[in-house]
Design a protein around this motif. Structure first.
Motif, short mmCIF file in Angstrom:
data_model
loop_
_atom_site.label_atom_id
_atom_site.label_comp_id
_atom_site.label_asym_id
_atom_site.label_seq_id
_atom_site.Cartn_x
_atom_site.Cartn_y
_atom_site.Cartn_z
N PRO A 1 0.80 -1.24 0.00
CA PRO A 1 0.00 0.00 0.00
C PRO A 1 0.83 1.28 0.00
O PRO A 1 0.28 2.36 -0.26
CB PRO A 1 -0.81 -0.12 1.31
N THR A 2 2.13 1.18 0.25
CA THR A 2 2.95 2.39 0.33
C THR A 2 3.53 2.82 -1.01
O THR A 2 4.12 3.89 -1.11
CB THR A 2 4.12 2.19 1.33
N VAL A 3 3.40 1.97 -2.04
CA VAL A 3 4.00 2.31 -3.34
C VAL A 3 2.95 2.89 -4.27
O VAL A 3 1.78 2.50 -4.25
CB VAL A 3 4.67 1.08 -3.99
N ALA A 4 3.39 3.85 -5.08
CA ALA A 4 2.46 4.50 -6.02
C ALA A 4 2.05 3.54 -7.13
O ALA A 4 0.88 3.47 -7.50
CB ALA A 4 3.10 5.76 -6.59
N THR A 5 3.02 2.82 -7.67
CA THR A 5 2.74 1.82 -8.71
C THR A 5 3.59 0.59 -8.46
O THR A 5 4.73 0.69 -7.98
CB THR A 5 3.04 2.36 -10.13
N LEU A 6 3.07 -0.57 -8.81
CA LEU A 6 3.79 -1.82 -8.59
C LEU A 6 5.07 -1.89 -9.43
O LEU A 6 6.06 -2.48 -9.00
CB LEU A 6 2.89 -3.00 -8.92
N CYS A 7 5.05 -1.29 -10.62
CA CYS A 7 6.20 -1.41 -11.52
C CYS A 7 7.34 -0.47 -11.12
O CYS A 7 8.47 -0.62 -11.59
CB CYS A 7 5.80 -1.15 -12.97
N ARG A 8 7.07 0.51 -10.24
CA ARG A 8 8.13 1.39 -9.76
C ARG A 8 8.63 0.97 -8.39
O ARG A 8 9.79 1.19 -8.05
CB ARG A 8 7.62 2.83 -9.69
N GLY A 9 7.77 0.39 -7.60
CA GLY A 9 8.17 -0.09 -6.29
C GLY A 9 8.45 1.03 -5.31
O GLY A 9 8.06 2.18 -5.51
N GLY A 10 9.15 0.69 -4.24
CA GLY A 10 9.46 1.66 -3.20
C GLY A 10 10.17 0.96 -2.06
O GLY A 10 10.63 -0.18 -2.18
N ARG A 11 10.23 1.63 -0.93
CA ARG A 11 10.93 1.08 0.21
C ARG A 11 10.25 -0.20 0.70
O ARG A 11 9.06 -0.22 0.99
CB ARG A 11 10.94 2.12 1.34
N GLY A 12 11.02 -1.26 0.78
CA GLY A 12 10.48 -2.55 1.22
C GLY A 12 9.66 -3.25 0.15
O GLY A 12 9.04 -4.29 0.42
N PHE A 13 9.68 -2.70 -1.07
CA PHE A 13 8.89 -3.29 -2.15
C PHE A 13 9.63 -3.05 -3.48
O PHE A 13 9.36 -2.08 -4.18
CB PHE A 13 7.49 -2.68 -2.22
N PRO A 14 10.59 -3.93 -3.83
CA PRO A 14 11.28 -3.79 -5.12
C PRO A 14 10.29 -3.78 -6.29
O PRO A 14 9.24 -4.41 -6.24
CB PRO A 14 12.18 -5.03 -5.17
N ALA A 15 10.64 -3.04 -7.33
CA ALA A 15 9.76 -2.91 -8.49
C ALA A 15 9.47 -4.27 -9.12
O ALA A 15 10.32 -5.16 -9.16
CB ALA A 15 10.41 -1.99 -9.52
N LEU A 16 8.24 -4.43 -9.60
CA LEU A 16 7.83 -5.66 -10.26
C LEU A 16 7.86 -5.46 -11.77
O LEU A 16 7.25 -4.53 -12.30
CB LEU A 16 6.40 -6.05 -9.83
N ASP A 17 8.57 -6.33 -12.45
CA ASP A 17 8.68 -6.29 -13.90
C ASP A 17 7.94 -7.50 -14.47
O ASP A 17 8.37 -8.64 -14.28
CB ASP A 17 10.15 -6.33 -14.31
N PRO A 18 6.80 -7.29 -15.15
CA PRO A 18 6.02 -8.42 -15.66
C PRO A 18 6.83 -9.37 -16.55
O PRO A 18 6.65 -10.59 -16.50
CB PRO A 18 4.88 -7.76 -16.43
N GLY A 19 7.72 -8.81 -17.37
CA GLY A 19 8.53 -9.65 -18.25
C GLY A 19 9.43 -10.59 -17.46
O GLY A 19 9.54 -11.78 -17.77
N ARG A 20 10.04 -10.06 -16.42
CA ARG A 20 10.91 -10.89 -15.59
C ARG A 20 10.09 -11.91 -14.80
O ARG A 20 10.51 -13.07 -14.63
CB ARG A 20 11.71 -10.00 -14.64
N LEU A 21 8.92 -11.50 -14.31
CA LEU A 21 8.05 -12.43 -13.60
C LEU A 21 7.67 -13.61 -14.48
O LEU A 21 7.63 -14.76 -14.04
CB LEU A 21 6.78 -11.72 -13.12
#
Length: 265
Positions: free
Chosen positions: A131-151
């Protein structure tokens, strides 16, 4: 570690209530499982009228076999029941559309399907910084960015994420490891991550749709019914699903109503 390859047909039923960003990364992580589980078919139940979510679901990338169906919008039980009815495979795996899995999740969850006809429940891990990140693909503190291609290539890697386990699930796991049967396995069975033989699912009539759109207890009631019917409940610690946590303002008021319904059944 699991070294066999799943050769039976498995329907993976994913239910989503319309969060497109979460569905995208959930689907991408699931695609990574198709390498070791080529016989799987995904059935995506879009339980919403959201046009963006429906359009994405109908044109999802990847070579994995996927069917897109419009859900009945009567709650999680109804969505799972409807999704299960759209397939014919001998096993059904269920995953909520806001969960992430590792690349060998399915093969670990279902294991060797010839061992015994059990409800196989995977553990749930909360990604509490979501809930602390603006977007899942950018991530934030305690939440590395998620890349659909890598997933899609590698599955989800939980390294670097802030996580938390349910206290109830942790307690049940500890007691199970100690061989204590006074705390039954059904208490920690989550509908967001489990697999079951289709024959058992059909015998029990699926999940109870009386719980409607309220949160809570539909999965526990089903697991309790499994136990009463003599169906084994296996806890698969090696097949976690990672929940993209989100606020649920009505969670506890919903739970009180659902618990009252469960107690009266």
């Amino acid at each position: 570690d699991a070294v066999w390859r799943i050769v039976i047909m498995i329907d993976v039923v994913v239910i989503t209530s319309g969060d497109l960003a979460r569905l995208q990364v959930c689907f991408a992580a699931l695609v990574s499982n198709s390498v070791q589980s080529p016989e799987m078919q995904m059935i995506i139940v879009v339980d919403t009228h959201d046009d963006h979510c429906i359009r994405y679901a109908r044109h999802m990338p990847g070579a994995v076999r996927a069917r897109i169906v419009q859900g009945p919008m009567k709650g999680r039980s109804a969505a799972r029941n409807f999704g299960a009815s759209q397939g014919t495979a001998s096993w059904i795996a269920f995953l909520d559309g806001d969960m992430l899995v590792e690349r060998d999740w399915l093969i670990r969850l279902c294991g060797d399907p010839d061992v015994r006809p059990a409800l196989r429940r995977g553990k749930i891990v909360e990604l509490i910084a979501t809930p602390t990140v603006a977007t899942l693909c950018r991530g934030g503190r305690g939440f590395p960015a998620l890349d659909p291609g890598r997933l899609a290539r590698e599955g989800f890697d939980p390294s670097g994420y802030r996580t938390m386990r349910s206290l109830l699930e942790t307690a049940v796991e500890c007691r199970e490891l100690l061989g204590d049967e006074d705390m039954p396995a059904w208490l920690a069975s989550s509908g967001a991550n489990f697999a079951i033989p289709r024959a058992v699912w059909s015998q029990l009539g699926g999940q109870d749709e009386q719980f409607g759109r309220r949160w809570g207890c539909e999965d526990l009631e089903f697991s309790h019914r499994c136990l009463r019917a003599g169906v084994a409940i296996d806890y698969v610690r090696a097949a976690p699903a990672y929940h993209l946590s989100h606020p649920q303002p009505s969670r506890w008021s919903d739970h009180r109503a659902s618990l009252a319904l469960f107690a009266g059944l």
